[in-house]
Design a protein around this motif. Structure first.
Motif: not given
Lengths: 162, 792, 294
Positions: C3-6
């Motif tokens: 995932t990449n929550t940015k």
């Protein structure tokens, strides 16, 4: 979906200045602010709405920019931490934070200050309980919160006497 | 402690030099933007222990991304923390793993593209061919088991190859005297095991790096670090670039708590991408990556202590085990420090210490504020209470009888760094604190009744101020600065010393202001400095910022004062020892005047301008300093808890916090350090843990803080119920009598909390956190809750 | 799955209708596609970031003025995109609908409450949702509209499982309707969580109708104890028509602890939830009882 999605034209005001932009549907407000407008005061702390570091005002209400689509701010007013001071004149809350040693590493500070300002707008004379409750979504790892709460209390008291 | 009235600046509060932090103008590494920069993301292993066979970047590169993998980075085997001397540094890692991954979330490859979104999309197209996979070992016992998969076959200690058996990363055994004899003398022996689990630093700023490749083959770098010079040295070593071509910028850090003592794992990855792309590269980790990247050292402790009927301790046998994750960052010095924190708390007389560090398939552990002190303080302070109870003596008196204090030898940083304590406020704090909290009225657990049980607990701790010792030892520790008086009499302090928000820069400016008698507002210790413009500073860690860092700054400032007075003497046509230097509040300037004739002053500004217009030169000095002591700063907490026996929930309504830092340079920030540490300790005591799943090897919370909760505003007591006070001491070897406080402040928080819980409900918890679920179950087993509920 | 929550790392089409009709047209047009409605975004965007919830068409209904209102004439009628903060600022909610007020106040923090809506909560259909137990307790209904027409469904029947509702792909919740309550109604909301700004370990909404010292009617609704918010009907039946005293409340508490079906998860244990259900039933019932006028 492999095709190119339509970019969305938006108009908004940022810290009092009118701007236009063409954004992707999946652009987040936090990245438009930080990467396109170079307003880096708003911080990425978790990306999922749990830390409050990305707080900005949207139409004068605090919201989390990490969970706000850029497209959804069309027609709205945004205020970031950079928009609080009037020239060299700091906002009373900014001064209160400095005077009460409520700032250590400073990373949570922009979110804290904005949320605190919203609190005093809604409730000009909050009790300590009310301050703590309102600020519970802004995480800080350095200060232990006590001096932050003191700063907010002081700001409220000074606003009353003025 | 000297009366703060004799200082102009020290001990006085000023508006802090933090204005950028409240206006949003302060720049952190993640805020740096360089024209034409690419955005980088890192491919992380979904497996906890798996062989990497092949990586295919074709699809990703077709999308325009620049990719790097194990074959694109140097082979150098290093340890990202180079604070210890090379001979004592274990090395087990490369920039990217060549053979296999050892924990979920370990970096495997990386790519950079024009936008973060494009980079991430390309990242998903990188194909990794995995080979053999092993079962994850995520608990200490599983990792130590003889049947556990070997995480390493061998590693290096200095230049020596070391075989790794049963995942033992390193061990440390220390003996003082003869514990067996000591136990024979004891009338009471207590033998208990405690377990402190990993927690996550949760520093608000995730790790990041921005690297700009320079035309001459060098780089400029902004990164999350507590020590710019070590980053530079490491990168020069790994990438074989001359240090004069590497420039690491000093930049504000969004909290760290020890997680950036080492060069962060993403930093060399960012550098490698920038060098390959020949464009600036920006790499900001996500929170979920950060949680896999580092966490605190856990500690399992078995502590056996003997005491005589008269309360004299006779022996202590301490065995510790720590699982350190997939890489060894600083486990060996950790074991040494844990021994020191344990040995120097009380006069055990005879000591046996055995420490083992074990590899596991988890993110690497690294120092977290206290570096083992909070972890070992918990067993020690619990046992002290247990012994006091068995002896029938007051726990405060028992501690007063046995603490290591002024005049005693102590070795807080480990067995090779011994010194005699010169300043100590332990007694003052225990006595004063007991009074402030009404210690005498706390009652015994079996006397208590009702749905809500109150209890008060005491615990004390300490930390060394830095790691200095009589001789240079296993750990490198020196700092320096350039101090120069500008042409208008203002002062630049140019130092690599970092400030993670603790007030180190503030203290440095105050120290210079006090020495040179220049107003605080005229001192700059601002960013805009880097490895190129500063002399070496090892790190702001080990609570050395004030004692060592500002100690070095003071040393340099005093040399500048000498030069200033020597030059002024030529203007006054006198000898420098006949001149005085003072701060003139009305003029807002420092002044030099002939002794006895203060009215005949010249301002520092005038003197500096004269030196300039006559082309005499700049009044400046550069040097470094190694402190030869690491005096302990002490802390004492009296915590009051309330346990709701219906719900198991524990709150802290009142606390008394006392610190001994000698002269306190900035009272408000000093208080802030203690209050902040208290919140961290509360988190350890009742909230935080980061369990890994035994089957998948993944974090149960997946790296999302939705399920890693830290204390919020509501968890701290109300302002009026918190007392923070200080001991009145003066450390003669410290700058203006100052010692540190940062890590001391965390050492005893969870211990005081645990002891308070015991006083409330008569249950002693050997493991933390004490969640409501765990408390309720324990209450039911003790039939406390049961009794009360049936009566309802 | 990394995932990449940015960022929000997926591509989708963004549509922002300005009227209900426009929205319904779009829902009809894309009913066979993967549509999600943006009514607040706090749940939806988090899911897209953390579990890669796929969305092809995102329809933002927040700019539809007809969906943003609170009508306090008869009971409460709350427009679909009304923010949670707006709801709790209504005097009537604060002074009469205690469980709803307390439920919303227990959620997250002000910023999230400024962004989120109750319909978002309902559409997300999490068993831990804090507004759902109060809504069920008050007998609230949702009004669903589509190009084919409209229908009203009890909130209690609306959610069928974790993330599952009875909504058809071309339907839109346009408002939530809460019946009027009179003086002899009492209600309360309680919640247990790790910290105050947190998802619930267990929550409870109590609604009761008091006649003298008799509990004429009641609803006992627990969250985070089953795959969907649970009405403890056996407990309710135990209480209905009975004289209220400590013995009755204790019996009801015991019953409730058997009716719920909690599990162990990362937030808490089944054992703890069962223990808390008893304490919360007692506290919640007593509080609601005290609030009802005889």
């Amino acid at each position: 979906m492999n095709y190119k999605v339509k970019k969305i034209p938006i108009e908004f005001s940022i810290n009092g200045q009118k701007r236009e932009a063409l954004v992707n549907p999946n652009d987040l407000l936090i990245n438009i602010l930080r990467d396109d407008l170079y307003l880096t005061g708003t911080k990425y702390g978790c990306g999922i709405g749990e830390c409050g570091a990305c707080t900005v005002f949207l139409d004068n209400e605090p919201v989390l920019s990490c969970l706000t689509l850029a497209a959804a701010v069309d027609g709205k007013e945004i205020t970031t931490i950079e928009g609080l001071a009037k020239g060299n004149e700091l906002h009373p809350m900014q001064i209160a934070f400095l005077k009460n040693a409520a700032v250590q590493c400073g990373f949570c500070t922009p979110g804290m200050i904005l949320t605190a300002i919203a609190l005093l707008k809604e409730n000009p004379s909050p009790t300590e309980e009310e301050i703590k409750d309102y600020m519970r979504g802004n995480l800080c790892r350095c200060t232990g919160y006590v001096q932050i709460i003191k700063a907010i209390k002081t700001c409220a008291t000074e606003a009353k006497t003025n | 402690m000297l009366d703060k009235e004799q200082f102009d600046v020290i001990g006085k509060r000023f508006d802090i030099k933090n204005i950028g932090k409240v206006t949003g103008e302060e720049i952190y590494s993640c805020d740096v933007n360089i024209p034409r920069q690419l955005y980088a993301v890192v491919l992380r292993s979904p497996y906890s222990h798996a062989e990497i066979k092949k990586i295919d970047y074709t699809e990703a590169e077709k999308m325009g991304a620049i990719c790097i993998g194990p074959d694109d980075v140097p082979d150098t085997l290093y340890n990202e923390r180079i604070v210890s001397i090379p001979d004592k540094t274990y090395r087990d890692r490369t920039v990217l793993p060549k053979d296999k991954v050892r924990h979920v979330g370990e970096a495997v490859a990386a790519c950079a593209a024009e936008t973060e979104e494009e980079a991430f999309a390309a990242l998903k197209k990188i194909k990794v061919e995995w080979g053999k996979k092993w079962e994850p070992v995520v608990t200490l016992d599983d990792a130590m088991d003889s049947k556990a998969p070997a995480i390493y076959d061998h590693v290096y200690l200095g230049e020596k190859k070391v075989d790794v058996k049963n995942n033992l990363a390193c061990e440390r055994n220390i003996s003082v005297g003869d514990v067996e004899e000591g136990f024979k003398e004891a009338d009471i022996i207590v033998d208990e095991t405690f377990n402190i689990k990993r927690v996550y630093h949760m520093q608000l700023e995730t790790k990041s790096a921005v690297c700009k490749p320079e035309a001459n083959g060098g780089i400029t770098l902004w990164t999350t670090t507590q020590g710019i010079h070590n980053v530079r040295i490491l990168l020069g070593h790994i990438f074989n670039i001359s240090l004069s071509k590497i420039n690491v910028k000093r930049i504000t850090l969004g909290g760290s708590f020890g997680s950036s003592i080492q060069m962060n794992s993403i930093t060399p990855i960012c550098v490698a991408l920038a060098l390959k792309a020949r464009r600036p590269v920006k790499l900001v980790t996500s929170r979920e990556e950060d949680m896999y990247d580092h966490s605190s050292y856990p500690l399992k402790t078995r502590l056996k202590v003997g005491v005589k009927k008269d309360g004299t301790l006779t022996a202590a046998h301490c065995q510790v085990w720590v699982e350190i994750g997939g890489h060894n960052i600083q486990a060996y010095p950790y074991l040494g420090c844990v021994a020191g924190w344990f040995a120097s708390l009380y006069k055990w007389k005879n000591i046996k210490y055995e420490g083992k560090a074990i590899y596991s398939n988890k993110g690497p552990s690294c120092a977290r504020r206290g570096y083992g002190s909070p972890q070992i303080n918990f067993p020690v302070e619990n046992i002290m209470d247990i012994l006091a109870e068995k002896l029938g003596v007051d726990p405060v008196h028992f501690r007063l009888q046995n603490y290591v204090g002024r005049g005693d030898e102590f070795w807080g940083q480990g067995p090779t760094i011994k010194s005699i304590i010169r300043s100590c406020g332990v007694e003052e704090m225990l006595v004063k604190g007991a009074e402030l909290i009404s210690w005498d009225k706390r009652g015994n657990p079996d006397e208590k009744s009702g749905l809500i049980r109150k209890g008060i607990g005491v615990a004390r701790g300490f930390h060394t101020s830095g790691t200095g010792g009589p001789h240079p030892g296993e750990v490198i520790d020196y700092s320096g600065a350039t101090v120069k008086i500008n042409e208008d009499g203002s002062v630049d302090v140019i130092t690599a010393l970092m400030d993670h928000g603790c007030g180190t820069w503030d203290a440095g400016a105050k120290v210079v202001a006090e020495v040179l008698k220049v107003p605080f507002e005229k001192i700059s210790i601002d960013n805009g400095v880097d490895t190129r413009t500063t002399v070496f500073d090892v790190n702001t860690h080990a609570t050395r910022g004030v004692y060592c860092g500002c100690g070095a700054i003071k040393f340099v400032a005093e040399k500048v004062k000498e030069i200033l007075l020597n030059y002024a003497a030529t203007l006054f046509e006198d000898r420098p020892e006949n001149l005085d230097l003072a701060l003139n509040q009305e003029l807002g300037q420092g002044v030099v005047y002939p002794k006895g004739l203060p009215e005949n002053y010249k301002t520092i500004g005038e003197i500096a301008e004269h030196a300039h217009t006559t082309s005499w030169g700049t009044i400046a000095y550069t040097s470094t300093l190694r402190q030869k002591n690491c005096p302990p700063c002490f802390i004492t907490y009296f915590t009051e808890v309330e346990v709701d026996t219906r719900t198991g929930e524990i709150t802290v309504p009142r606390v008394v916090m006392l610190g001994d830092s000698g002269t306190i340079i900035n009272p408000e920030l000093w208080k802030g350090q203690i209050l902040g540490a208290y919140a961290l300790g509360l988190g350890v005591g009742k909230l935080e843990s980061i369990p890994y799943d035994k089957v998948t090897g993944k974090l149960k919370c997946n790296g999302f803080i939705t399920d890693f909760k830290i204390p919020t505003t509501i968890d701290m007591p109300n302002i009026d119920n918190i007392i923070v006070d200080h001991a009145h001491t003066y450390e003669p070897t410290g700058p203006f009598g100052a010692k540190g406080i940062g890590e001391a402040a965390l050492s005893a928080v969870a211990s005081s909390f645990g002891n308070a819980v015991y006083n409330a409900v008569g249950i002693r918890f050997h493991e933390l956190p004490i969640t409501p679920e765990i408390m309720l179950k324990a209450l039911e087993e003790k039939e406390i809750g049961g009794k009360v509920r049936n009566a309802n | 799955m990394q995932t990449n929550t940015k960022i929000l790392a997926q591509k989708f089409e963004y549509l922002a209708p300005k009227t209900i009709d426009e929205a319904l047209d779009l829902l009809d047009k894309y009913k066979d596609k993967n549509i999600k409605i943006l009514a607040g975004g706090t749940d939806l965007l988090v899911k897209m970031k953390t579990i890669n919830l796929k969305v092809d068409y995102l329809i933002n209904i927040k700019n539809i003025p007809e969906l943003n209102f609170v009508d306090t004439n008869q009971g409460l009628r709350i427009g679909a995109v009304t923010s949670l903060s707006h709801i709790i600022r209504e005097e009537k909610v604060k002074m009469k609908y205690f469980a709803l007020y307390e439920g919303i106040m227990s959620m997250a923090a002000p910023a999230i409450r400024n962004m989120g809506s109750m319909t978002g909560n309902l559409g997300n259909a999490s068993p831990a949702a804090d507004t759902v137990p109060p809504l069920i307790a008050y007998g609230a209904e949702v009004k669903l509209q589509s190009k084919r027409g409209e229908r009203t469904v009890l909130v209690e029947d609306f959610i069928t499982g974790v993330g599952k509702t009875i909504m058809k792909p071309n339907e839109l919740i346009t408002e939530i309707i809460i019946p009027e309550i009179n003086k002899n109604i009492g209600s309360a909301f309680l919640k247990k969580s790790r910290v105050k700004a947190d998802l619930s370990k267990i929550n409870l909404a109590v609604y009761l109708e008091r006649e003298g010292n008799i509990c004429k009617d009641c609803k006992i609704v627990f969250g985070s104890v089953a795959i969907k918010v649970l009405r403890a009907e056996k407990t309710e039946n135990l209480l209905k028509g009975q004289i209220v005293n400590s013995e009755l409340i204790n019996k009801a508490a015991e019953k409730a602890s058997y009716e719920i079906k909690p599990i162990d998860d990362i937030r808490s244990t089944a054992e703890y939830r069962i223990a808390m259900s008893k304490e919360m039933l007692k506290d919640g019932f007593k509080l609601a009882w005290a609030r009802a006028k005889d």
